[in-house]
Design a protein around this motif. Structure first.
Motif, PDB file in Angstrom:
ATOM      1  N   GLY A 208       0.831  -1.192   0.000  1.00  0.00           N
ATOM      2  CA  GLY A 208       0.000   0.000   0.000  1.00  0.00           C
ATOM      3  C   GLY A 208       0.868   1.246   0.000  1.00  0.00           C
ATOM      4  O   GLY A 208       1.889   1.293   0.702  1.00  0.00           O
ATOM      5  N   VAL A 226      -5.076  -2.237   3.015  1.00  0.00           N
ATOM      6  CA  VAL A 226      -3.985  -3.196   2.827  1.00  0.00           C
ATOM      7  C   VAL A 226      -3.847  -4.129   4.028  1.00  0.00           C
ATOM      8  O   VAL A 226      -3.394  -5.275   3.878  1.00  0.00           O
ATOM      9  CB  VAL A 226      -2.653  -2.490   2.502  1.00  0.00           C
ATOM     10  CG1 VAL A 226      -2.773  -1.727   1.204  1.00  0.00           C
ATOM     11  CG2 VAL A 226      -2.194  -1.584   3.621  1.00  0.00           C
ATOM     12  N   SER A 232       0.868  -7.927   4.111  1.00  0.00           N
ATOM     13  CA  SER A 232       1.007  -6.748   3.248  1.00  0.00           C
ATOM     14  C   SER A 232       1.979  -5.738   3.851  1.00  0.00           C
ATOM     15  O   SER A 232       2.256  -5.741   5.053  1.00  0.00           O
ATOM     16  CB  SER A 232      -0.357  -6.090   3.027  1.00  0.00           C
ATOM     17  OG  SER A 232      -0.901  -5.645   4.260  1.00  0.00           O
TER      18      SER A 232
END
Length: 268
Positions: A208, A226, A232
């Motif tokens: 992200g 995210v 992530s």
């Protein structure tokens, strides 16, 4: 560089390939924001490593793509992205989507996991805004044109410093040259989208990117999205707004290059 026209359900989409024209090369696919064209990425493409195949395209209703009657659906935008990927024989790409482009990335990763092995969700969210907000914007655009929204949009898109820059005119002109019907059509697609549940089921490498002065998708909103995907990563860019690729292309490209390396998307 090679341009291509792609037909899907009576709509012609304009796409462009830069870099290596080889289906076996590691591939990046870029999807841009509402009110911009594939030229949103012009400052990024030259900064990426040699050896990549880079694909970008104009959404329906934008740039050199057709402007079918609206409203559009997110399903149609995702299917358009899939058609572009299929036309270039894309498999296992790294998909970079900004704003509505990031929503398209999420939908495509769910619908066509064969196309995407990793993704960058830049200045986006699983859900952006609400129905009444988008309807107000649709009504304003269809009634008064995009010029009526240009100034307030620039304030959402860019940091205070960039708003004083001579470069601002280029981006304002890009927005105001968007066909009102195309802009309104994509607004309707965003209004009808809530990807919280499908995105939470994704299990692919995801990064992200947020801008500290983003007035459209603030950092907390990007992070919240995210964080739905286990493992992530998140990168906050300081003193930039909704289009960090425009305001700070060198810093943005470095973030992308680091993620390309971290995911093993390109071997040297």
């Amino acid at each position: 560089m090679r341009d291509m026209k792609i037909e899907r359900d009576g709509v012609t989409l304009h796409a462009r390939l830069d870099g290596v024209d080889d289906t076996n090369a590691p591939t990046l696919v870029f999807a841009n924001s509402l009110g911009t064209t594939l030229h949103m990425w012009d400052g990024i493409v030259p900064l990426l490593p040699d050896g990549l195949r880079i694909i970008r395209y104009d959404k329906r209703g934008h740039g050199q793509s057709d402007v079918p009657d609206g409203p559009y659906t997110m399903g149609a935008l995702v299917s358009d992205a899939a058609a572009v990927c299929d036309a270039f024989t894309v498999k296992d790409a790294l998909f970079v989507g900004l704003s509505v482009g990031g929503m398209i990335a999420q939908g495509l990763a769910v619908k066509r996991p064969d196309l995407i092995r990793a993704m960058v969700l830049s200045n986006t969210a699983a859900k952006i805004g609400n129905g009444p907000m988008w309807q107000d914007r649709i009504d304003a655009v269809l009634d008064k044109g995009l010029s009526s929204l240009a100034d307030v949009t620039m304030q959402r898109w860019f940091s205070r410093d960039f708003l004083m820059s001579p470069q601002l005119k280029h981006w304002r002109d890009m927005l105001t040259s968007t066909p009102p019907a195309g802009y309104a059509g994509v607004c309707a697609a965003i209004a009808g989208t809530d990807f919280y549940t499908p995105t939470s089921g994704l299990r692919i490498p995801t990064l992200g990117i947020a801008g500290s002065e983003d007035g459209a998708t603030p950092p907390d909103l990007v992070r919240e999205t995210v964080d739905l995907i286990p493992g992530s990563q998140f990168s906050l860019m300081r003193r930039v707004g909704h289009l960090p690729c425009a305001e700070a292309p060198d810093a943005y490209a470095k973030i992308l290059i680091d993620f390309i390396a971290a995911t093993g998307h390109m071997t040297t």
